[in-house]
Design an enzyme around this catalytic site. Structure first.
Site, mmCIF file in Angstrom:
data_model
loop_
_atom_site.group_PDB
_atom_site.id
_atom_site.type_symbol
_atom_site.label_atom_id
_atom_site.label_comp_id
_atom_site.label_asym_id
_atom_site.label_seq_id
_atom_site.Cartn_x
_atom_site.Cartn_y
_atom_site.Cartn_z
ATOM 1 N N LEU A 1 27.221 -25.089 -5.079
ATOM 2 C CA LEU A 1 27.461 -26.329 -5.826
ATOM 3 C C LEU A 1 26.282 -27.296 -5.755
ATOM 4 C CD1 LEU A 1 31.261 -27.102 -5.368
ATOM 5 C CD2 LEU A 1 30.078 -26.222 -7.374
ATOM 6 N N TYR B 1 31.744 -8.552 3.445
ATOM 7 C CA TYR B 1 31.297 -7.177 3.194
ATOM 8 C C TYR B 1 30.917 -6.513 4.527
ATOM 9 C CZ TYR B 1 31.600 -8.888 -1.546
ATOM 10 O OH TYR B 1 32.090 -9.432 -2.709
ATOM 11 N N GLY C 1 23.242 -20.891 -8.473
ATOM 12 C CA GLY C 1 24.032 -19.782 -9.012
ATOM 13 C C GLY C 1 24.562 -20.084 -10.399
ATOM 14 N N SER D 1 20.279 -17.545 -7.257
ATOM 15 C CA SER D 1 21.122 -16.892 -6.242
ATOM 16 C C SER D 1 21.533 -15.489 -6.705
ATOM 17 C CB SER D 1 22.369 -17.762 -6.041
ATOM 18 O OG SER D 1 22.867 -17.607 -4.750
HETATM 19 C C1 LIG Z 1 28.995 -14.055 -11.117
HETATM 20 C C2 LIG Z 1 28.696 -14.210 -9.656
HETATM 21 C C3 LIG Z 1 28.300 -13.110 -8.904
HETATM 22 C C4 LIG Z 1 27.955 -13.250 -7.551
HETATM 23 N N1 LIG Z 1 27.446 -12.168 -6.870
HETATM 24 C C5 LIG Z 1 26.914 -12.347 -5.645
HETATM 25 C C6 LIG Z 1 26.148 -11.318 -5.035
HETATM 26 O O1 LIG Z 1 25.864 -10.277 -5.615
HETATM 27 N N2 LIG Z 1 25.699 -11.554 -3.771
HETATM 28 C C7 LIG Z 1 25.925 -12.735 -3.109
HETATM 29 O O2 LIG Z 1 25.506 -12.894 -1.972
HETATM 30 N N3 LIG Z 1 26.594 -13.736 -3.698
HETATM 31 C C8 LIG Z 1 27.064 -13.584 -4.960
HETATM 32 N N4 LIG Z 1 27.656 -14.634 -5.605
HETATM 33 C C9 LIG Z 1 27.647 -15.966 -4.955
HETATM 34 C C10 LIG Z 1 26.415 -16.775 -5.427
HETATM 35 O O3 LIG Z 1 25.207 -16.161 -5.048
HETATM 36 C C11 LIG Z 1 26.447 -18.211 -4.890
HETATM 37 O O4 LIG Z 1 26.348 -18.148 -3.500
HETATM 38 C C12 LIG Z 1 27.718 -18.955 -5.278
HETATM 39 O O5 LIG Z 1 27.984 -18.796 -6.663
HETATM 40 C C13 LIG Z 1 27.623 -20.440 -4.958
HETATM 41 O O6 LIG Z 1 26.515 -21.019 -5.603
HETATM 42 P P1 LIG Z 1 26.684 -21.885 -6.974
HETATM 43 O O7 LIG Z 1 27.668 -22.984 -6.686
HETATM 44 O O8 LIG Z 1 25.298 -22.396 -7.247
HETATM 45 O O9 LIG Z 1 27.183 -20.953 -8.030
HETATM 46 C C14 LIG Z 1 28.052 -14.518 -6.935
HETATM 47 C C15 LIG Z 1 28.506 -15.609 -7.684
HETATM 48 C C16 LIG Z 1 28.799 -15.484 -9.024
HETATM 49 C C17 LIG Z 1 29.210 -16.704 -9.804
#
Ligand SMILES: Cc1cc2nc3c(=O)[nH]c(=O)nc-3n(C[C@H](O)[C@H](O)[C@H](O)COP(=O)(O)O)c2cc1C
Length: 386
Positions: free
Chosen positions: A313, A190, A335, A26
């Site tokens: 998640l 955004y 992510g 992600s």
């Molecule tokens: C450190 C960090 C930076 C993130 N930056 C972005 C980003 O640049 N663009 C975006 O759409 N989502 C961003 N997210 C959200 C993630 O892409 C993802 O949708 C979110 O963490 C949920 O997924 P997960 O539970 O697998 O972490 C970010 C998340 C984290 C943890």
């Protein structure tokens, strides 16, 4: 070892691009770019995911203009020099068999803020003393994101047209930099999502009011980007499927919007949610459990026929594969679990009964790991990921 390939590891072709499996890393902002340029941290960081076996490696949101950066540490793609600086990343990702993707973005009224670990809020005097610049953000209306945040400049109609062109130019640069997928960031409060959401968009011209009007700018951006990139290149759009706030953007709006995106030639809707918390609102409606956003991806896929990417998640191989098998999504984005374990895709393959001999690992590792594993097994030690 099973002989049928689990869906998570079956290749997927979208237009002219084939991804080796259904796992995408992600987009995750690292907040350590300098004037929008990647640093050596970025090179090492993204390399880990390509070596780790992902099908798609998303490079974090890169701003289409200088003032579109969320923080002073955000990546940029507003000049050809920025595109040149990203070439080593794309080239390494490809060398490992993964597909490099870039998320192009504009922070809108959430721009000019602190890096995540500095507080994620409006810039403070100490941030400025430490060298950060502060600027007036832009948005659909002059409504601040939350109390204490900077009031944005409401974009004029000529400025909206100019921003449509900034996104298209950024997409051309992404192609030039070697990316094989472009994703437009239309989520998380955004710029583009703030036009969609009635919580942020209070305009009374043709860009505000009805759903049709609020979709106008984001759809113009999708149309311009689609026209700017090669016909055989996949185009993704990340949305916030719901605002999680009463009176905000709802899943029915996302279905309607996805119909339009599909018509324009967008290939995948990447289904996130939230990010548009305004002053006075609470996120009490937000229930975070494994795969909590996947139902949005399922509904959009079922009702519009567009491909979807599920995110949020999803931490186990079993859940990731099950979401694909049950037609919730076509791709799974990972992510934080990938930050924790960049080789998650390789471990997921093993967990699903594949890759017991490390066939999909880079040859530089595989030979050793195979011998190491049998040695460990002989001495009764189990393999685990930490
Ligand atoms: C450190 C960090 C930076 C993130 N930056 C972005 C980003 O640049 N663009 C975006 O759409 N989502 C961003 N997210 C959200 C993630 O892409 C993802 O949708 C979110 O963490 C949920 O997924 P997960 O539970 O697998 O972490 C970010 C998340 C984290 C943890």
């Amino acid at each position: 070892m099973t002989t049928t390939i689990p869906l998570l590891f079956s290749p997927l072709s979208i237009r002219g691009t084939t991804v080796r499996n259904r796992i995408a890393i992600s987009p995750m902002a690292m907040y350590c770019a300098e004037n929008g340029f990647p640093t050596s941290f970025h090179g090492h960081h993204y390399a880990k995911f390509a070596i780790g076996g992902a099908g798609i490696v998303f490079v974090e949101q890169a701003s289409v203009t200088r003032v579109g950066r969320i923080t002073n540490g955000c990546l940029g793609i507003w000049s050809d020099e920025h595109a040149d600086a990203l070439k080593p990343l794309t080239s390494f990702i490809k060398s490992q068999g993964a597909v490099p993707a870039l998320q192009i973005a504009h922070g809108g009224r959430k721009s000019s803020t602190q890096r995540a670990w500095e507080g994620n809020g409006p810039l403070k005097p100490e941030n400025i003393q430490n060298g950060d610049e502060s600027w007036t953000p832009v948005g659909p209306s002059d409504l601040a994101f939350a109390q204490g945040w900077r009031k944005p400049h409401a974009l004029t109609i000529p400025e909206i047209h100019a921003h449509t062109a900034y996104f298209a130019k950024a997409a051309v640069r992404a192609v030039e930099a070697g990316f094989e997928i472009v994703e437009i960031h239309m989520a998380h409060g955004y710029l583009l999502q703030s036009f969609l959401s009635p919580l942020a968009n209070k305009r009374s011209d043709e860009y505000g009011g009805s759903l049709e009007n609020r979709m106008r700018f984001p759809l113009a951006v999708a149309t311009a980007v689609r026209a700017a990139i090669p016909e055989d290149m996949p185009l993704f759009v990340r949305i916030s499927a719901v605002d999680w706030i009463e009176g905000g953007w709802e899943i029915e709006d996302s279905v309607e919007f996805s119909h339009e995106l599909k018509r324009i030639g967008v290939d995948v809707v990447d289904c996130s949610s939230g990010g548009n918390l305004v002053a006075g609102a609470t996120n009490a409606n937000l229930k975070r459990s494994p795969g909590y956003q996947a139902e949005f991806a399922r509904r959009i896929k079922a009702e519009t026929g567009i491909r979807t990417q599920a995110v949020g998640l999803i931490r186990t191989a079993g859940l990731a594969n099950e979401l694909l098998e049950s037609e919730h999504a076509d791709l799974i984005a990972i992510g934080r679990q990938a930050l924790f374990n960049p080789s998650w895709p390789h471990h997921a393959a093993e967990e699903l009964g594949m890759n017991s001999a490390f066939q999909q690992w880079p040859k530089q590792y595989a030979w050793w790991l195979k011998k190491w594993k049998s040695g460990l097994a002989a001495s009764g030690e189990a393999l685990n990921t930490w």
